[in-house]
Design a protein around this motif. Structure first.
Motif, PDB file in Angstrom:
ATOM      1  N   ASP A 106       6.886  -4.386   3.012  1.00 51.83           N
ATOM      2  CA  ASP A 106       5.725  -4.128   2.140  1.00 51.83           C
ATOM      3  C   ASP A 106       4.606  -3.452   2.933  1.00 51.83           C
ATOM      4  N   ASP A 144       5.471   0.098   3.693  1.00 58.79           N
ATOM      5  CA  ASP A 144       5.326   0.895   2.460  1.00 58.79           C
ATOM      6  C   ASP A 144       3.860   1.267   2.246  1.00 58.79           C
ATOM      7  N   GLN A 145       2.977   0.297   2.513  1.00 58.85           N
ATOM      8  CA  GLN A 145       1.544   0.573   2.335  1.00 58.85           C
ATOM      9  C   GLN A 145       1.036   1.583   3.361  1.00 58.85           C
ATOM     10  N   GLN A 185       6.677   8.894  -3.212  1.00 57.34           N
ATOM     11  CA  GLN A 185       7.323   8.147  -2.111  1.00 57.34           C
ATOM     12  C   GLN A 185       6.492   6.911  -1.793  1.00 57.34           C
ATOM     13  N   ASP A 186       6.280   6.026  -2.779  1.00 57.12           N
ATOM     14  CA  ASP A 186       5.337   4.937  -2.513  1.00 57.12           C
ATOM     15  C   ASP A 186       6.006   3.736  -1.842  1.00 57.12           C
ATOM     16  N   ARG A 187       7.349   3.685  -1.774  1.00 58.29           N
ATOM     17  CA  ARG A 187       8.012   2.589  -1.053  1.00 58.29           C
ATOM     18  C   ARG A 187       9.078   3.168  -0.099  1.00 58.29           C
ATOM     19  N   ARG A 233      -6.997   0.192   3.626  1.00 59.87           N
ATOM     20  CA  ARG A 233      -5.739   0.899   3.332  1.00 59.87           C
ATOM     21  C   ARG A 233      -5.796   2.349   3.809  1.00 59.87           C
ATOM     22  N   GLY A 237       3.495   4.968   2.622  1.00 59.65           N
ATOM     23  CA  GLY A 237       3.804   5.433   1.266  1.00 59.65           C
ATOM     24  C   GLY A 237       2.707   6.311   0.704  1.00 59.65           C
ATOM     25  N   SER A 238       3.116   7.287  -0.114  1.00 55.55           N
ATOM     26  CA  SER A 238       2.118   8.081  -0.849  1.00 55.55           C
ATOM     27  C   SER A 238       2.828   8.792  -2.000  1.00 55.55           C
ATOM     28  N   GLY A 239       2.118   8.972  -3.097  1.00 59.86           N
ATOM     29  CA  GLY A 239       2.648   9.701  -4.250  1.00 59.86           C
ATOM     30  C   GLY A 239       3.953   9.088  -4.742  1.00 59.86           C
TER      31      GLY A 239
END
Ligand SMILES: Cc1cc2nc3c(=O)[nH]c(=O)nc-3n(C[C@H](O)[C@H](O)[C@H](O)COP(=O)(O)OP(=O)(O)OC[C@H]3O[C@@H](n4cnc5c(N)ncnc54)[C@H](O)[C@@H]3O)c2cc1C
Length: 448
Positions: A348, A351-352, A359-361, A100, A355-357
């Motif tokens: 998905d 998003d991975q 703003q995960d999606r 990841r 995404g962070s914090g």
């Protein structure tokens, strides 16, 4: 295009297939053979060059999108069309799915470097008597699982297949003969413009919706059988259809093609490719981002696609697009999934990756609409493009290109001897076959 041609006609040259190979052949021969005819199975010209409208404010490419290599033979045509191109280094980011982790390609990673070094040197290998898959070859050179995953997502996916399908023998030839350069070029307009350029003087010489299913041939000429009793007689016929259709015997040759050619047709493979085109209300990727190769992931590669707007529709205003590209076994898996499930898994994954914090999606939040291009479903293409195929033999591409006497000629990307499945290769095969026909009829060689 003239849809009112008679049911039985005679032409000195008939080109089967209006992809870039067929159109270029026709363009080069048209002056010398004004009665030349191009017959195309589908209702449109361009073959694998195809776009979808209405997703974002410009047409998005369903097939090819990049010119591979700044030194490609396509450059001359692009210059004559006044096309401007932008060069990108590829890939520009990496996402390691198992870890990841997203990195810039300038970040040092010993497995990345070792994988690139292996593939850069493949042309120095000896042709093996018994072919190996790229995975078997990598393991024999001490590669670890992470390196195999990198090569699967990067090299195999780009070649249009999976690492277990990629063959060492044809990779050696490809590596030794690739002469187009390493950068990716993005055009300032849709690739449709190349098709239009090739076809600009062919009005009235292209017959659409005319799938040829039988070619009877002799030293004196050929008789082509199309739908509803259409018969077309000619002196020379140029077959440019994808090798996947010849494998399925969608065109029957009488007499049958020589054994050596039939065997090569079965050995050289086209795998599938699926493009997942996603429209978003806003970019959620870093500024300057072009492309990310993703190991151990559902979709091995995503890139941003961005062209000058050609539509003012309120429905697409301000939207941006990203394209996911999967080939080989991953594309086959996607072909069996519901479209909504493919889109969900693609979002998905994005998003991975991004995404962070809080703003995960980000991809899911900005998603507007999607289009999936599954090339195995195209009835007259049946796949993406030929790849360096495990168990293909040295000389198979030359066997695919070999004419039958002075009557039946073969062009199209699969017939390029350098194992090159790109647009420039398809054009080069058109140039080769035009010269062969001119030589066969004692005419001047093409200077183009
Ligand atoms: C998803 C995807 C991504 C790609 N990405 C790139 C890229 O970024 N850069 C790049 O350079 N290349 C790329 N390519 C490869 C490129 O598209 C091909 O190399 C090139 O377009 C092949 O041209 P062609 O004329 O050989 O074949 P085609 O374009 O397939 O033309 C063959 C034609 O024959 C017709 N036909 C089939 N059967 C019959 C019949 N029985 N009778 C009459 N007509 C028939 C077909 O309808 C088709 O129009 C990509 C291809 C795909 C699918």
């Amino acid at each position: 295009m003239d849809a009112s041609l008679p049911c039985t006609s005679y032409h000195s040259v008939v080109v089967v297939g209006a992809g870039v190979a067929g159109l270029y052949t026709a363009k080069l021969l048209q002056l010398q053979y004004p009665d030349l005819l191009v017959v195309e199975a589908s209702h449109r010209i361009g073959g694998r060059i195809q776009q979808v409208e209405g997703l974002v404010p410009w047409p998005v490419e369903l097939g090819p999108e990049f010119v591979h290599g700044g030194k490609s033979s396509l450059q001359g045509i692009l210059r004559s069309m006044g096309v401007k191109t932008q060069e990108y280094a590829w890939p520009d980011r990496w996402y390691f799915g198992a870890e990841r982790r997203l990195i810039d390609s300038s970040v040092e990673d010993p497995d990345l470097e070792a994988t690139h070094a292996l593939f850069a040197g493949v042309g120095d290998e000896e042709y093996p008597a018994q072919d190996l898959s790229a995975e078997e070859w990598m393991r024999s050179r001490g590669a670890n699982d992470r390196m195999v995953a990198i090569a699967d997502a990067c090299y195999a996916n780009d070649f249009g297949c999976s690492i277990s399908q990629l063959g060492l023998r044809e990779m050696i030839t490809e590596n030794r003969r690739w002469d187009s350069g390493e950068t990716y070029l993005v055009l300032d307009r849709s690739l449709r413009s190349i098709v239009e350029h090739l076809a600009e003087d062919l009005h009235g010489s292209v017959r659409l919706s005319c799938p040829i299913h039988r070619i009877e041939h002799s030293a004196h000429g050929a008789l082509l059988h199309g739908p509803e009793g259409v018969r077309i007689a000619c002196q020379h016929v140029v077959v440019t259809v994808p090798v996947s259709l010849l494998q399925r015997e969608q065109i029957v040759f009488a007499p049958a093609l020589p054994e050596e050619k039939l065997a090569a047709i079965q050995r050289v493979k086209i795998s599938n490719a699926v493009k997942v085109i996603l429209a978003f209300s806003r970019p959620f990727w870093p500024a300057g981002f072009f492309d990310v190769v993703c190991t151990d992931s559902f979709i091995p590669e995503f890139w941003v696609t961005d062209y000058p707007a050609t539509s003012t529709s309120a429905d697409t205003q301000g939207l941006v697009a990203m394209v996911g590209f999967a080939a080989g076994l991953k594309a086959e898996e996607m072909s069996h999934m519901r479209a909504s499930a493919v889109v969900q898994k693609a979002l998905d994954q994005l998003d991975q990756v991004f995404g962070s914090g809080p703003q995960d999606r980000p991809a899911t939040a900005a998603f507007v609409r999607a289009h999936i291009a599954d090339w195995s479903r195209e009835p007259y293409i049946r796949g993406a493009y030929t790849y360096p195929t495990k168990d293909a033999k040295v000389g198979d591409r030359e066997a695919l290109a070999e004419p039958i006497g002075l009557t039946v000629f073969f062009a199209g990307e699969a017939t390029h001897p350098a194992i090159n499945p790109c647009i420039q290769a398809a054009l080069e095969t058109g140039q080769r076959v035009a010269a062969q026909i001119q030589a066969a009829s004692g005419g001047p060689q093409s200077k183009l």
